[in-house]
Design a protein around this motif. Structure first.
Motif, PDB file in Angstrom:
ATOM      1  N   LEU A  72       4.444   9.769  15.147  1.00 35.60           N
ATOM      2  CA  LEU A  72       3.065  10.047  14.786  1.00 35.60           C
ATOM      3  C   LEU A  72       2.700   9.539  13.406  1.00 35.60           C
ATOM      4  CD1 LEU A  72       2.500  13.656  16.144  1.00 35.60           C
ATOM      5  CD2 LEU A  72       1.552  11.535  17.027  1.00 35.60           C
ATOM      6  N   THR A  73       3.655   9.535  12.495  1.00 39.66           N
ATOM      7  CA  THR A  73       3.348   9.148  11.115  1.00 39.66           C
ATOM      8  C   THR A  73       4.436   8.255  10.547  1.00 39.66           C
ATOM      9  OG1 THR A  73       4.441  11.125  10.224  1.00 39.66           O
ATOM     10  CG2 THR A  73       2.082  11.288  10.680  1.00 39.66           C
ATOM     11  N   LEU A  74       4.038   7.446   9.595  1.00 44.67           N
ATOM     12  CA  LEU A  74       4.979   6.613   8.849  1.00 44.67           C
ATOM     13  C   LEU A  74       4.670   6.735   7.360  1.00 44.67           C
ATOM     14  CD1 LEU A  74       5.083   3.369  11.025  1.00 44.67           C
ATOM     15  CD2 LEU A  74       6.889   5.072  10.782  1.00 44.67           C
ATOM     16  N   PRO A  75       5.704   6.815   6.521  1.00 48.01           N
ATOM     17  CA  PRO A  75       5.483   6.932   5.078  1.00 48.01           C
ATOM     18  C   PRO A  75       5.183   5.577   4.450  1.00 48.01           C
ATOM     19  CG  PRO A  75       7.826   6.923   5.533  1.00 48.01           C
ATOM     20  CD  PRO A  75       7.140   6.877   6.869  1.00 48.01           C
ATOM     21  N   LEU A  76       4.390   5.600   3.403  1.00 49.70           N
ATOM     22  CA  LEU A  76       4.048   4.392   2.656  1.00 49.70           C
ATOM     23  C   LEU A  76       4.067   4.700   1.169  1.00 49.70           C
ATOM     24  CD1 LEU A  76       0.918   3.301   4.740  1.00 49.70           C
ATOM     25  CD2 LEU A  76       3.162   2.195   4.820  1.00 49.70           C
ATOM     26  N   LEU A  77       4.437   3.718   0.383  1.00 49.69           N
ATOM     27  CA  LEU A  77       4.407   3.873  -1.065  1.00 49.69           C
ATOM     28  C   LEU A  77       3.856   2.580  -1.658  1.00 49.69           C
ATOM     29  CD1 LEU A  77       5.379   6.113  -3.113  1.00 49.69           C
ATOM     30  CD2 LEU A  77       7.283   4.583  -3.602  1.00 49.69           C
ATOM     31  N   PRO A  78       2.641   2.599  -2.217  1.00 53.44           N
ATOM     32  CA  PRO A  78       2.043   1.369  -2.730  1.00 53.44           C
ATOM     33  C   PRO A  78       2.688   0.916  -4.040  1.00 53.44           C
ATOM     34  CG  PRO A  78       0.613   3.238  -3.197  1.00 53.44           C
ATOM     35  CD  PRO A  78       1.731   3.763  -2.354  1.00 53.44           C
ATOM     36  N   ASN A  79       2.847  -0.389  -4.181  1.00 51.17           N
ATOM     37  CA  ASN A  79       3.417  -0.930  -5.417  1.00 51.17           C
ATOM     38  C   ASN A  79       2.349  -1.315  -6.435  1.00 51.17           C
ATOM     39  OD1 ASN A  79       2.438  -3.472  -4.503  1.00 51.17           O
ATOM     40  ND2 ASN A  79       4.337  -3.803  -3.354  1.00 51.17           N
ATOM     41  N   ARG A  80       1.088  -1.003  -6.106  1.00 46.66           N
ATOM     42  CA  ARG A  80      -0.019  -1.204  -7.045  1.00 46.66           C
ATOM     43  C   ARG A  80      -1.188  -0.338  -6.581  1.00 46.66           C
ATOM     44  NH1 ARG A  80       0.307  -5.788  -3.840  1.00 46.66           N
ATOM     45  NH2 ARG A  80      -1.564  -6.265  -2.603  1.00 46.66           N
ATOM     46  N   ASP A  81      -2.166  -0.130  -7.476  1.00 49.10           N
ATOM     47  CA  ASP A  81      -3.369   0.603  -7.090  1.00 49.10           C
ATOM     48  C   ASP A  81      -4.070  -0.139  -5.940  1.00 49.10           C
ATOM     49  OD1 ASP A  81      -2.682   2.043  -9.309  1.00 49.10           O
ATOM     50  OD2 ASP A  81      -4.563   1.717 -10.398  1.00 49.10           O
TER      51      ASP A  81
END
Length: 443
Positions: free
Chosen positions: A315-324
């Motif tokens: 249902l969900t996947l994690p994300l972490l942005p490397n910039r705004d």
């Protein structure tokens, strides 16, 4: 995280909902309520951490078209810590694109459909053995062993002892069960002495398989060999660790995904809704041995589509942005923990009539998913590389079971806490496998 930008102006959606669903007890219901109230962006809390939740078709289009924005190594650290530097996934930007070019052929339909008759034979043997034993089997552990066994005889042909076989499966099951845990629980999960022993042994086994393959003057024409030859053609032979990682992809990576997909199908088939008889009508004229004929079964195909739509396992996947980045009218800072829901639009009335109703007949008469509205395997650069494998193997195993066997005591389908591919909320799915009164004659 950016010093000037914060998430404080993003609305917060608290748990539980009015219907008493939380992100843990009813994730899909919770996310739909959050989307209805706040649109495609809001803050939520889960497992002692705060996330920015992204939902809707626009979220998928944005995530799928911005693979270079996300930092895989921090958002999905378990894969890096347990599989090492050679491992990459769809959030790894250019490294992912390069890896994908090397392994794409080994996951293509043509490279895997050739093995369906052999796979069917192995599955039948395991079903017969389980039926003869007369004891319940836990499908959550039994199916990964069946899948690994036929992988060892088809796509990554190698001789391993029974002990080595058990180590490979046991390690992979333990590894994946920890992927969705919080960092604190994950550290404890991967520090168990029994796990560390299995992990070392599993990599030693895969390393030996690689060494034997490279020394083989007449290697088998399997999918692992296709990767080796793709590297040679590209002029990037790779290190031993690279090849071990690519063997991992082909041999055991994804065995849980196919397991969960198959179990979800079986639980719905054996539900009171009566899909068992509907599907078996289509199987009446099948001899049970022509594995290629499964691809032409319209009811099974429609049922498979509806499982993807209405019973997504991830249902969900994690994300972490490397910039705004900008989304939904908000600036979301670099380093913000984000989570998005790839199958969210499966339950949107503008795309699917009565979306909460499980109805395979909506996909009869040639009706199909639009790729834009099918998030079961992700999309764009993020589409799961094992998609073709799961869609070939899962329905085949289901057809073989329904044709010649019956399952007793199948746990009911859970329409609220949908089966996910990691964590602690899974049932072992214990069933008894028994022969049907009439079996197809061998041909």
């Amino acid at each position: 995280m950016s010093e000037k930008t914060t998430t404080e102006n993003i609305p917060y959606f608290a748990a539980p909902t009015e219907e008493n669903w939380s992100f843990q007890t009813g994730p899909l219901q919770f996310m739909r309520a959050a989307h209805k109230r706040h649109g495609g962006v809001c803050r939520i809390s889960f497992s002692d951490r705060e996330f920015v939740l992204l939902t809707g078709t626009e979220a998928n289009e944005f995530v799928w078209s911005s693979s270079d924005l996300w930092c895989y190594r921090d958002s999905r650290g378990a894969f890096l810590s347990e599989l090492g530097e050679p491992h990459v996934t769809s959030s790894d930007g250019e490294k992912h694109r390069a890896k994908r070019k090397l392994i794409n052929k080994s996951f293509s339909v043509s490279s895997n459909i050739r093995y369906l008759p052999k796979i069917a034979s192995i599955v039948r043997d395991h079903l017969k053995a389980a039926a003869e034993a007369g004891e319940k089997v836990a499908l959550r552990q039994w199916l990964p062993r069946v899948i690994t066994r036929f992988n060892l005889e088809t796509v990554s042909q190698a001789a391993v002892s029974d002990e080595e076989f058990e180590i490979l499966v046991r390690w992979q099951l333990h590894f994946i069960s920890g992927v969705a845990l919080s960092p604190q629980k994950q550290e404890a999960h991967y520090s168990l002495p029994s796990y560390l022993e299995d992990k070392k042994a599993a990599f030693d086994i895969m390393g030996r398989i690689v060494d034997e393959r490279l020394a083989d003057d007449n290697p088998p024409d399997d999918n692992f060999q296709q990767v080796i030859e793709a590297r040679e053609k590209a002029g990037t032979p790779g290190t031993r660790d690279d090849l071990v990682n690519e063997l991992y992809y082909i041999l055991v990576a994804g065995i849980q995904n196919t397991t969960h997909f198959t179990i979800t199908m079986l639980r719905e088939i054996y539900s009171p809704a009566g899909w068992l008889d509907w599907l078996r009508e289509e199987l009446e004229d099948w001899d049970g041995y022509d594995a290629m004929a499964v691809a032409g079964m319209e009811r099974l195909k429609a049922f498979t589509f509806e499982i993807q739509r209405n019973r997504p396992q991830v249902l969900t996947l994690p994300l972490l942005p490397n910039r705004d980045f900008e989304f939904g009218g908000y600036t979301i800072p670099e380093g913000t923990l984000c989570v998005y829901c790839p199958p969210f639009m499966h339950f949107d009335e503008q795309y699917f009539e009565n979306p909460d109703v499980f109805d395979p007949k909506r996909f009869m008469d040639g009706a199909k998913f639009s790729p834009k509205h099918n998030g079961f395997f992700g999309g764009g650069a993020h589409v799961c590389v094992g998609r073709n494998v799961t869609l070939l193997q899962g329905p085949l195993m289901v057809a073989l079971i329904l044709k010649s066997f019956d399952l007793q005591d199948v746990p009911p389908s859970d329409t609220f806490l949908i089966e996910q591919s990691g964590g602690e909320a899974q049932t072992p799915c214990e069933v008894r496998i028994v022969p049907r009164a009439t079996e197809p004659a061998s041909v």
